[in-house]
Design an enzyme around this catalytic site. Structure first.
Site, PDB file in Angstrom:
ATOM      1  N   ASN A  53       0.830  -1.200   0.000  1.00 45.99           N
ATOM      2  CA  ASN A  53       0.000   0.000   0.000  1.00 45.99           C
ATOM      3  C   ASN A  53       0.867   1.253   0.000  1.00 45.99           C
ATOM      4  OD1 ASN A  53       0.272   1.195   2.920  1.00 45.99           O
ATOM      5  ND2 ASN A  53       0.128  -1.017   3.169  1.00 45.99           N
ATOM      6  N   LYS A 181       1.268   1.557  16.450  1.00 44.91           N
ATOM      7  CA  LYS A 181       1.788   2.760  15.790  1.00 44.91           C
ATOM      8  C   LYS A 181       0.661   3.708  15.461  1.00 44.91           C
ATOM      9  CE  LYS A 181       3.600   2.796  11.476  1.00 44.91           C
ATOM     10  NZ  LYS A 181       4.608   2.515  10.407  1.00 44.91           N
ATOM     11  N   LYS A 183      -0.164   7.697  13.472  1.00 46.81           N
ATOM     12  CA  LYS A 183       0.309   8.732  12.571  1.00 46.81           C
ATOM     13  C   LYS A 183       0.411  10.067  13.299  1.00 46.81           C
ATOM     14  CE  LYS A 183       0.352   5.916   9.109  1.00 46.81           C
ATOM     15  NZ  LYS A 183       1.630   5.448   8.521  1.00 46.81           N
ATOM     16  N   ASP A 212       4.688   7.971  13.394  1.00 40.19           N
ATOM     17  CA  ASP A 212       5.094   8.013  11.986  1.00 40.19           C
ATOM     18  C   ASP A 212       4.593   9.295  11.350  1.00 40.19           C
ATOM     19  OD1 ASP A 212       5.630   7.570   9.320  1.00 40.19           O
ATOM     20  OD2 ASP A 212       4.308   5.833   9.119  1.00 40.19           O
ATOM     21  N   ALA A 213       5.523  10.133  10.861  1.00 42.52           N
ATOM     22  CA  ALA A 213       5.170  11.411  10.233  1.00 42.52           C
ATOM     23  C   ALA A 213       5.037  11.307   8.725  1.00 42.52           C
ATOM     24  CB  ALA A 213       6.214  12.466  10.578  1.00 42.52           C
ATOM     25  N   ASN A 214       5.341  10.158   8.136  1.00 43.57           N
ATOM     26  CA  ASN A 214       5.198   9.945   6.697  1.00 43.57           C
ATOM     27  C   ASN A 214       5.906  11.001   5.852  1.00 43.57           C
ATOM     28  OD1 ASN A 214       2.338   8.564   7.763  1.00 43.57           O
ATOM     29  ND2 ASN A 214       3.398   7.462   6.112  1.00 43.57           N
ATOM     30  N   GLU A 238       9.333   7.935  13.322  1.00 45.46           N
ATOM     31  CA  GLU A 238       9.509   7.431  11.959  1.00 45.46           C
ATOM     32  C   GLU A 238       9.351   8.498  10.896  1.00 45.46           C
ATOM     33  OE1 GLU A 238       7.141   4.321   8.974  1.00 45.46           O
ATOM     34  OE2 GLU A 238       7.014   4.065  11.145  1.00 45.46           O
ATOM     35  N   GLU A 264      11.200   3.292   4.164  1.00 43.86           N
ATOM     36  CA  GLU A 264      10.153   2.619   3.399  1.00 43.86           C
ATOM     37  C   GLU A 264       9.967   3.220   2.020  1.00 43.86           C
ATOM     38  OE1 GLU A 264       5.801   4.309   4.279  1.00 43.86           O
ATOM     39  OE2 GLU A 264       6.802   3.685   6.122  1.00 43.86           O
ATOM     40  N   ASP A 291      11.234  -1.925   1.942  1.00 36.54           N
ATOM     41  CA  ASP A 291      10.139  -2.832   1.606  1.00 36.54           C
ATOM     42  C   ASP A 291      10.435  -3.459   0.246  1.00 36.54           C
ATOM     43  OD1 ASP A 291       7.757  -4.031   0.806  1.00 36.54           O
ATOM     44  OD2 ASP A 291       6.486  -2.353   1.404  1.00 36.54           O
ATOM     45  N   HIS A 321       8.448  -2.150   5.956  1.00 37.31           N
ATOM     46  CA  HIS A 321       7.118  -1.593   5.741  1.00 37.31           C
ATOM     47  C   HIS A 321       6.296  -2.577   4.908  1.00 37.31           C
ATOM     48  CE1 HIS A 321       4.574   0.450   2.655  1.00 37.31           C
ATOM     49  NE2 HIS A 321       4.150   1.163   3.672  1.00 37.31           N
ATOM     50  N   GLU A 340       6.051  -5.152   9.769  1.00 36.79           N
ATOM     51  CA  GLU A 340       4.853  -4.359  10.005  1.00 36.79           C
ATOM     52  C   GLU A 340       3.616  -5.234   9.818  1.00 36.79           C
ATOM     53  OE1 GLU A 340       3.438   0.144   8.943  1.00 36.79           O
ATOM     54  OE2 GLU A 340       4.352  -1.008   7.329  1.00 36.79           O
ATOM     55  N   SER A 341       2.506  -4.843  10.429  1.00 34.64           N
ATOM     56  CA  SER A 341       1.248  -5.572  10.290  1.00 34.64           C
ATOM     57  C   SER A 341       0.099  -4.579  10.288  1.00 34.64           C
ATOM     58  CB  SER A 341       1.084  -6.566  11.450  1.00 34.64           C
ATOM     59  OG  SER A 341      -0.211  -7.125  11.467  1.00 34.64           O
ATOM     60  N   TYR A 342      -0.879  -4.813   9.418  1.00 33.14           N
ATOM     61  CA  TYR A 342      -2.103  -4.008   9.383  1.00 33.14           C
ATOM     62  C   TYR A 342      -3.270  -4.900   9.790  1.00 33.14           C
ATOM     63  CZ  TYR A 342       0.660  -0.649   6.685  1.00 33.14           C
ATOM     64  OH  TYR A 342       1.626   0.230   6.272  1.00 33.14           O
TER      65      TYR A 342
END
Length: 388
Positions: A53, A181, A183, A212-214, A238, A264, A291, A321, A340-342
């Site tokens: 994703n 985690k 955002k 995580d700030a992306n 992150e 990532e 990733d 990621h 990582e896991s969603y």
């Protein structure tokens, strides 16, 4: 032995969630099937793959460049030295033929997705789980079947208040996760800190929060957050700034002495090497999130791991990621630090085979051939739709 066909389908994974940079309302991925002429149990061996994703499906690139190159290659040029399996490295080289170096953004996703399906097929032809095949070929033959996983969530949802945020995190903890985690950067610093405080209020002993700030922040904002986040004992901070702003990352270490994570959105061994050379990352505490599904696949990831070893980094500092089973197999087979896991997002592509449970922040890899997609009923049903 040859690849008969490679099929791609672009499918939606849309969601109302957003992070600090993008929303997922129109997100897609590519789903790939590599069909071989090898017969097992009366059926052809088919390898499957998909991209992670956050990057859109790459069907056009696959159909125009990479799939034709593989199918046009002489079959015997894609076979390993023993003559009894496909060779992912040779197939990778065929895909990359006539490509200039550099410019890794979308091309790396297209190739990485096909590469995943190739490795799935290779492990199935060998009759092994991919993690065992990797341990046999590149390790000591002994995989670490127990893999650390963390729950990636804490997105900004329409109408989500702090109680709903806490309920989300409780749900992950109740399922056995010990690290969650959230955002940051999609709200004000004050609001993000209130969200952090809300989550910390539901965490118990041995449980931690990552943020995580992306890649949202400029240097000044990244430093403001670093100073504010220093009051907490976070699992990591992150991707504070643009993933290619290595100077920002290197400067940030002067303001944040606790663990940081990034990588990532670096899609080649060369970009990963520049991060290690110039990004100020610390091998004793920081985490690397490359990733394979976005960065040319496992063939390139093996090069990245070799580079890290040459620079004094352990593979155990890598937690990829993406939340997919490919990285789970790499973690188990090559000694990565986890994955990582969603738990609730991007289904059916994320998650684990049916029946696999998270216990004290870890899962145990089951004995399934290939990557193990056949063990996840909702996912393999979607994959088989494109295999014919």
């Amino acid at each position: 032995m040859r690849i008969v066909e490679i099929r791609e389908k672009t499918v939606p994974i849309s969601s109302p969630i957003r992070n600090a940079y993008i929303d997922f309302s129109k997100m897609t991925i590519s789903l790939v099937a590599v069909v071989t002429d090898v017969i097992r149990d009366g059926k052809p061996v088919i390898g499957y793959g998909f991209n992670s994703n956050g990057r859109y499906g790459q069907g056009t690139l696959m159909r125009e460049r990479f799939i034709p190159r593989v199918l046009e290659a002489e079959a015997d040029t894609l076979i390993d030295e023993h003559g009894d399996n496909l060779d992912p490295h040779k197939i990778w080289a065929a895909m990359f033929r006539n490509e200039k170096p550099g410019g890794h953004g979308e091309r790396s996703v297209a190739m990485g997705t096909i590469d995943m399906a190739v490795w799935d097929a290779v492990a199935k032809i060998a009759g092994k789980p991919l993690f065992q095949l990797l341990a046999d070929r590149y390790g000591n033959g002994e995989p670490n079947r127990k893999v650390f996983v963390y729950a990636a969530g804490g997105y900004y949802y329409p109408g989500q208040d702090h109680e709903k945020l806490k309920d989300e995190m409780r749900g992950y903890l109740d399922r056995g996760y010990t690290v969650v985690k959230k955002k940051i950067g999609g709200a004000s610093l004050d609001e993000d800190l209130r969200r952090i405080d809300s989550i910390l209020s539901v965490l118990g002993d041995g449980q931690k929060l990552a943020v995580d700030a992306n890649g949202r922040f400029d240097l000044d904002t990244a430093i403001r957050y670093a100073k504010a986040l220093s009051q907490y004992d976070l699992f990591w901070y992150e991707e504070a700034g643009d993933p290619l702003d290595f100077e920002l990352q290197a400067t940030l270490r002067n303001y944040y002495d606790k663990p940081m994570a990034t990588g990532e959105n670096l899609f080649s061994m060369q970009d990963a090497r520049n991060l290690i050379r110039h990004g100020g990352m610390r091998a004793d505490r920081d985490w690397l999130q490359f990733d394979c599904a976005l960065s040319y696949g496992l063939v390139e990831y093996l090069r990245t791991l070799d580079m890290l070893h040459q620079h004094g980094w352990s593979a155990s500092r890598c937690i990829p990621h993406g939340g997919h089973q490919m990285s789970l197999n790499i973690a188990a087979g090559l000694g990565l630090g986890g994955n990582e896991s969603y738990p609730d997002l991007f289904q059916p592509y994320g998650g684990f085979p049916d029946g696999v449970k998270v216990e004290n922040g870890h899962i145990t890899m089951p004995d399934l051939p290939g990557i193990g997609f056949e063990g996840k009923a909702d996912l393999i049903a979607e994959m088989r739709k494109i295999a014919g």
